[in-house]
Design a protein around this motif. Structure first.
Motif, short mmCIF file in Angstrom:
data_model
loop_
_atom_site.label_atom_id
_atom_site.label_comp_id
_atom_site.label_asym_id
_atom_site.label_seq_id
_atom_site.Cartn_x
_atom_site.Cartn_y
_atom_site.Cartn_z
N GLY A 161 43.30 1.65 42.09
CA GLY A 161 43.18 2.81 42.97
C GLY A 161 44.25 3.84 42.68
N ALA A 162 44.50 4.66 43.65
CA ALA A 162 45.44 5.77 43.46
C ALA A 162 46.87 5.38 43.79
N HIS A 163 47.08 4.07 44.07
CA HIS A 163 48.41 3.64 44.50
C HIS A 163 49.47 3.94 43.44
N GLY A 164 49.07 3.77 42.15
CA GLY A 164 50.07 3.96 41.09
C GLY A 164 50.65 5.36 41.07
N SER A 165 49.88 6.34 41.50
CA SER A 165 50.39 7.72 41.45
C SER A 165 51.52 7.95 42.44
N SER A 166 51.60 7.11 43.48
CA SER A 166 52.67 7.31 44.46
C SER A 166 54.03 6.97 43.88
N HIS A 167 54.03 6.21 42.74
CA HIS A 167 55.30 5.83 42.13
C HIS A 167 55.77 6.84 41.09
N ASN A 168 54.96 7.85 40.83
CA ASN A 168 55.34 8.85 39.83
C ASN A 168 56.41 9.77 40.39
N ASN A 169 56.87 10.65 39.54
CA ASN A 169 57.97 11.52 39.98
C ASN A 169 57.57 12.46 41.11
N ASP A 170 56.28 12.75 41.24
CA ASP A 170 55.84 13.62 42.33
C ASP A 170 55.14 12.83 43.43
N GLY A 171 55.31 11.50 43.46
CA GLY A 171 54.66 10.67 44.46
C GLY A 171 55.55 10.44 45.67
N SER A 172 55.01 9.67 46.61
CA SER A 172 55.74 9.41 47.86
C SER A 172 56.74 8.27 47.72
N PRO A 209 58.54 7.13 44.51
CA PRO A 209 58.81 7.17 43.06
C PRO A 209 59.71 6.02 42.61
N ILE A 210 59.41 5.53 41.39
CA ILE A 210 60.26 4.53 40.74
C ILE A 210 61.18 5.27 39.77
N PRO A 211 62.47 5.09 39.88
CA PRO A 211 63.41 5.90 39.06
C PRO A 211 63.13 5.82 37.57
N ASP A 212 62.94 4.61 37.03
CA ASP A 212 62.72 4.49 35.59
C ASP A 212 61.44 5.18 35.16
N LEU A 213 60.41 5.07 36.02
CA LEU A 213 59.15 5.71 35.70
C LEU A 213 59.29 7.23 35.75
N VAL A 214 60.06 7.72 36.67
CA VAL A 214 60.29 9.17 36.76
C VAL A 214 60.93 9.68 35.48
N LEU A 215 61.94 8.93 34.99
CA LEU A 215 62.61 9.36 33.75
C LEU A 215 61.64 9.33 32.58
N LEU A 216 60.82 8.26 32.52
CA LEU A 216 59.87 8.15 31.43
C LEU A 216 58.85 9.28 31.48
N ARG A 217 58.40 9.60 32.69
CA ARG A 217 57.43 10.69 32.85
C ARG A 217 58.05 12.02 32.42
N ASP A 273 60.29 12.40 30.16
CA ASP A 273 60.34 12.42 28.69
C ASP A 273 58.98 12.79 28.10
N PHE A 274 57.91 12.24 28.67
CA PHE A 274 56.58 12.55 28.16
C PHE A 274 56.22 14.00 28.45
N ASP A 275 56.56 14.45 29.64
CA ASP A 275 56.23 15.83 30.00
C ASP A 275 56.93 16.83 29.09
#
Length: 667
Positions: free
Chosen positions: A136-147, A149-157, A159-161
């Motif tokens: 579902g859409a749960h994974g998006s809440s962990h992104n840098n613009d989610g409710s 966010p996971i710090p490591d994922l934010v940094l990785l995002r 880098d990709f951006d």
């Protein structure tokens, strides 16, 4: 009773007026002191009782006489919060569901793919999820613009951006691809080491149940890169052929693992040469005219190691078919295997084959090693046939330390090149080795025995095309029988250009030991188009044979030298063209190379002749009368040439007399 026992209670002290008289002297002080002592005694005993707590009295019991509570119970009462109730509700709210009553019940219900069950005994609530999961859409809440966010994922995002199209198209950092490749190789090796047990997939192995579907399922379960199949002890019956379409290693538990059935073949490979095949530690039993294992590879170029077979007992439970058939496979090997049949010399030989090697105009088996193999009681141990027009596609067969016993035909190859058979034994076979239209062979250091007095140990022929460049050396070649037998026609080595449409050229035969044969080496051509050409026969030891070396009419430029003949009736018979004969030895000077000739005429001059079979004639010949009547033979003399010995008589006095003779050979 009066509170003050020292006073007279019969007196109403309170109602009396103050006494008009005083107490005796000192009485008041004594009374006061006694009162004080009594008070202190009462106080001390009360304090002692308080110090011992409720243990000094009976505990309070519900619905019974009053008593005291323990200190532990008092502590529990002290811990009860203000406002607590008896039988208070266990929850007040769950997921916005309010508890409004002390007896409210919380129920957990399942949904699609979710089952909820409970165990009253263990007091466990079990939730089981089945089916496919749809993210579902749960994974998006962990992104840098989610409710959340996971710090490591934010940094990785981030880098990709920040990557640009140029960055995406660029090469990975140096060494990254190599590490990825190494990791993939490591994973592949680990997966290959994991053995899949065919019984896990339903194989029974009882010799009655058809295990085809179970074994096929086991093969299908392996990853595309392949893996290992384990066959525990048992007899696995196959009603259909199992096709190995991956890199698969089949491993049994020794000869207690038996693979058999009516399938034809039992096991086979696909034609992809990138899929390697391995079979080890088991027994394969064929029935009727079926094939046991068929290595079927369509080779189109390059050298690929396609199979390995080790420690397998192949058994033909019928009189036809091939235990192991190989087409197109290359750079592979068979080791420590047994190929056995049920050949009966008393009955039909059948047509079962131990190993069948095949080639055609497209491709063929090539560069195969056979090490420490045994072929027993089967019609033909090894049969290898390529295509006569593409003999270049069928080559490179090497047999080392192999044993062949009790077969009608030992090893037969045609239409190819490069064959070696060394350090082995071929015993009690009618035709131990046959080569037709073959190039480059080496037969060495073997023990080769023909079964009967009419067999040929090694037959090299130009059938189907020219046979060239071979060496036969350091073998012991003989037959079971006596060379003096009238039925003895066996040949040690037959160089034959008279059969078929090809010649035989450049063959070296040296350092062999021959015995009990009609002819040690027989060289024969068809005509001067299909000849036996440049056959070199040297350093051989020949004993107890009718004939040593036979050079036929259409043999050209052959050499017979430095051979040793012992108890040989005719050491060399030569009708060839430009034959070189030199340095041959005859140890038995008189034995079989002597004779008696009767004088059958009294003519004035009479000549007898005999073929001596030596190179360039003997050194000299001796003769003497076979009678005491020497004078009756008249005058005689002896002469010889490269072929004959001549006995010339002059004026014998009577017929029927005889002359005994013997030649003595030189170097």
């Amino acid at each position: 009773m009066s509170r003050y026992p020292w006073r007279n209670t019969s007196e109403d002290i309170a109602g009396q007026a103050q006494s008009q008289w005083e107490t005796p002297s000192g009485a008041q002080e004594k009374a006061d002191a006694a009162e004080l002592a009594a008070k202190e005694y009462s106080d001390d005993n009360l304090n002692a009782h308080i110090g011992t707590g409720g243990d000094a009295h009976a505990l309070a019991v519900p619905n019974a006489a009053a008593g005291f509570i323990s200190g532990a119970d008092q502590a529990k009462i002290n811990s009860v919060s203000t406002g607590a109730e008896v039988n208070q509700n266990t929850f007040s709210q769950v997921n916005n569901v309010l508890s409004t009553s002390k007896t409210d019940t919380l129920t957990v219900e399942g949904g699609i793919g979710i089952t909820v069950s409970g165990n009253p005994v263990t007091r466990k609530l079990i939730i089981t999820a089945t089916g496919e999961s749809t993210p579902g859409a749960h994974g998006s809440s962990h992104n840098n613009d989610g409710s959340d966010p996971i710090p490591d994922l934010v940094l990785l995002r981030e880098d990709f951006d920040s990557l640009t199209p140029a960055d995406i198209g660029a090469e990975t950092p140096a060494g990254t691809q190599e590490k990825v490749d190494d990791l993939g190789a490591t994973v592949a090796v680990q997966l290959a080491d994991i053995a899949v047990n065919v019984k896990v997939f339903g194989a029974v192995g009882d010799g009655t149940t058809d295990d085809y579907l179970a074994i096929k399922a086991a093969v299908d379960s392996l990853p595309t890169t392949g893996g290992k199949l384990l066959f525990p002890p048992g007899t696995y019956l196959l009603g259909s052929t199992v096709t190995v379409n991956k890199t698969v290693e089949i491993v049994g538990a020794g000869f207690a693992t038996v693979i058999t059935g009516s399938a034809n073949p039992l096991l086979t490979t696909d034609q992809d040469t990138s899929h390697k095949f391995s079979l080890s530690n088991c027994k394969v039993v064929t029935t009727g005219s079926n094939i046991g294992v068929y290595i079927n590879k369509e080779w189109s170029g390059g050298a690929v190691q396609t199979f390995q077979i080790e420690n397998v007992w192949f058994y033909a439970n019928g009189n036809a078919g091939s235990l192991l058939k190989i087409y197109g496979a290359r750079e592979s090997g068979v080791s420590t295997c047994i190929f056995e049949g049920i050949l009966s010399w008393a009955g039909s030989y059948g047509s079962a084959i131990g190993v069948e090697l095949v080639g055609d105009t497209v491709g063929g088996a090539m560069n195969l090693q056979f090490q420490n193999c045994r072929f027993l009681n089967i019609y033909q141990a090894v049969k290898g046939f390529g295509n006569s027009s593409r003999s270049d596609l069928f080559a490179g067969f090497h047999f080392n330390n192999c044993t062949t016993i009790g077969c009608n035909i030992g090893v037969e190859f045609a239409n190819g090149g490069v064959f070696t058979y060394g350090d082995g034994m071929i015993d009690f076979c009618k035709s131990p080795i046959i080569l037709r239209h073959w190039g480059a062979f080496n037969i060495h250091d073997n023990y080769i025995a023909c079964k009967d007095e009419v067999d040929t140990a090694i037959w090299v022929t130009g059938e189907y095309g020219n046979t060239i460049e071979g060496s036969i050396h350091d073998n012991e070649i003989f037959t079971y029988g006596e060379h003096t037998s009238p039925d003895m026609t066996a040949r040690g080595i037959f160089i034959d250009a008279a059969t078929g449409s090809g010649g035989v050229q450049h063959i070296k035969i040296h350092d062999n030991f021959f015995r009990n044969l009609a002819s040690t080496v027989y060289v024969n051509g068809k005509n001067f188009t299909y000849t036996t050409y440049m056959i070199q026969i040297h350093h051989n030891d020949v004993t107890k044979c009718k004939e040593g070396v036979h050079i036929g009419q259409y043999a050209v430029n052959c050499t017979v030298d430095t051979n040793l003949f012992d108890l040989v009736t005719t050491p060399i018979f030569d009708l060839g063209t430009r034959t070189i004969k030199e340095n041959n030895r005859v140890d038995d000077l008189f034995g079989k190379n002597s004779g008696v000739f009767a004088v059958s005429s009294t003519a004035g001059t009479y000549t007898y002749q005999v073929t001596h079979g030596l190179y360039a004639g003997p050194s000299y010949v001796v003769a003497s009368p076979n009678s005491t009547q020497t004078r009756d033979l008249g005058q005689f003399n002896i002469s010889f040439d490269e072929t004959f010995i001549y006995f010339n008589f002059s004026t014998p006095t009577a017929s029927g007399l005889a002359l005994k003779w013997a030649w003595i050979a030189g170097v």
